[in-house]
Design a protein around this motif. Structure first.
Motif, short mmCIF file in Angstrom:
data_model
loop_
_atom_site.label_atom_id
_atom_site.label_comp_id
_atom_site.label_asym_id
_atom_site.label_seq_id
_atom_site.Cartn_x
_atom_site.Cartn_y
_atom_site.Cartn_z
N ALA A 212 0.80 -1.23 0.00
CA ALA A 212 0.00 0.00 0.00
C ALA A 212 0.84 1.29 0.00
O ALA A 212 0.52 2.20 -0.76
CB ALA A 212 -0.99 -0.01 1.16
N PRO A 213 1.91 1.41 0.80
CA PRO A 213 2.68 2.67 0.77
C PRO A 213 3.38 2.93 -0.56
O PRO A 213 3.81 4.04 -0.83
CB PRO A 213 3.71 2.48 1.88
N MET A 214 3.51 1.90 -1.40
CA MET A 214 4.19 2.06 -2.69
C MET A 214 3.23 2.49 -3.80
O MET A 214 3.66 2.74 -4.92
CB MET A 214 4.84 0.73 -3.09
N GLN B 133 -2.32 7.15 -3.40
CA GLN B 133 -3.77 7.16 -3.21
C GLN B 133 -4.49 7.34 -4.54
O GLN B 133 -4.14 8.20 -5.34
CB GLN B 133 -4.18 8.31 -2.27
N GLY B 134 -5.49 6.50 -4.76
CA GLY B 134 -6.36 6.63 -5.93
C GLY B 134 -5.78 6.13 -7.24
O GLY B 134 -6.40 6.29 -8.29
N SER B 135 -4.60 5.51 -7.23
CA SER B 135 -4.00 4.99 -8.47
C SER B 135 -4.83 3.86 -9.06
O SER B 135 -5.60 3.21 -8.35
CB SER B 135 -2.59 4.46 -8.20
N ILE C 184 -8.36 -1.26 -0.05
CA ILE C 184 -8.80 -0.70 1.23
C ILE C 184 -7.79 0.34 1.73
O ILE C 184 -8.16 1.43 2.13
CB ILE C 184 -8.97 -1.82 2.29
N ALA C 185 -6.50 -0.02 1.70
CA ALA C 185 -5.48 0.83 2.33
C ALA C 185 -5.06 2.04 1.50
O ALA C 185 -4.62 3.04 2.06
CB ALA C 185 -4.25 -0.03 2.65
#
Length: 193
Positions: free
Chosen positions: A49-51, A54-56, A74-75
Motif C-alpha cells: 500500500a505505501p508504494m 492514493q487513488g491509483s 482498502i489501504a
C-alpha cells in the motif's frame, strides 16, 4: 500491523470476517491459515500500500482471496481491477469490494485473455514464477509503470530464469512479514531480442 487509520482498520476487519465466512464454502485460503490470517495474508499484502499513491489504478493478477488486491484497495483507496478466473472466487471478490468500500472491477477470466488499457501498477502474490508473471504483466503495465510482486524464498532462482527472456529494472525489498519473502519492484519490462 503497520499503522493504518481507524477507518482502514475497521474495513480490514470487515474483510477478515467476510473471508472467514466464505472460506467455509470455498477455499480462499488454506483452513490452517485462518488462525494466521492477519500476519500471513493481510499484513503481507499491506506492505504494498505505501508504494501505491492514493487513488491509483492497479491491475491485480490472480486475486484469489483478495490478496493483495482487496487489501491494497482498502489501504490506498486505489481503483482496482481484480483478475480471477475462478467464478466462485470472483463472486467473493465482488462481495468483499462492496462490503469494504473498495472501488473495484472484477474480471472472471484468464489473464492470457485480458484486453485492458495499461495501468500504472500491476500486482500479484503467490501466483506464478517471475518469468511467467513478466509475460502477463508487460502488456498491462503503462510505459512508466511499476509491477509489485510479493514473492517467496525462491526469488533469486526465479530472477535468474526470468532474465533469460526479459530485460527489466528491478529492486528487491525484504518482506516485513516473512523472513524468507521479498517484494520485487519491476519496471522497464521488455522481451530479450
Amino acid at each position: 500491523m503497520r499503522d493504518v487509520s481507524r477507518e482502514t482498520s475497521a474495513r480490514l476487519n470487515v474483510f477478515a470476517e467476510l473471508l472467514v465466512k466464505w472460506n467455509a464454502r470455498i477455499n480462499l485460503v488454506s483452513p490452517r491459515d485462518i488462525e494466521h490470517l492477519w500476519p500471513r495474508h493481510i499484513e503481507d499484502s499491506l506492505q504494498l500500500a505505501p508504494m501505491i499513491p492514493q487513488g491509483s489504478r492497479v491491475i491485480d493478477l490472480g486475486s484469489g482471496g483478495g490478496f493483495p488486491g482487496i487489501i491494497v484497495g482498502i489501504a490506498s483507496d486505489a481503483e482496482m481491477v481484480l483478475v480471477e478466473s475462478d467464478r466462485r472466487k470472483a463472486a467473493f471478490l465482488r462481495e468483499a469490494a462492496r462490503e469494504c468500500g473498495v472501488k473495484a472491477q472484477v474480471l472472471a477470466q484468464r489473464i492470457e485473455t485480458l484486453d485492458l488499457d495499461p495501468a500504472p501498477f500491476v500486482t500479484a502474490r503467490a501466483l506464478a514464477p517471475l518469468r511467467v508473471l513478466l509475460g502477463w504483466t508487460a502488456p498491462l503495465l503503462s510505459p512508466n509503470g511499476v509491477a509489485l510482486f510479493l514473492k517467496g524464498k525462491n526469488l533469486a532462482g526465479e530472477l535468474t530464469d526470468a532474465e533469460a527472456d526479459w530485460h527489466m529494472s528491478h529492486t528487491i525489498l525484504n518482506s516485513r512479514t516473512d523472513g524468507q519473502g521479498a517484494i520485487i519492484k519491476v519496471s522497464d519490462i521488455r522481451r530479450v531480442e
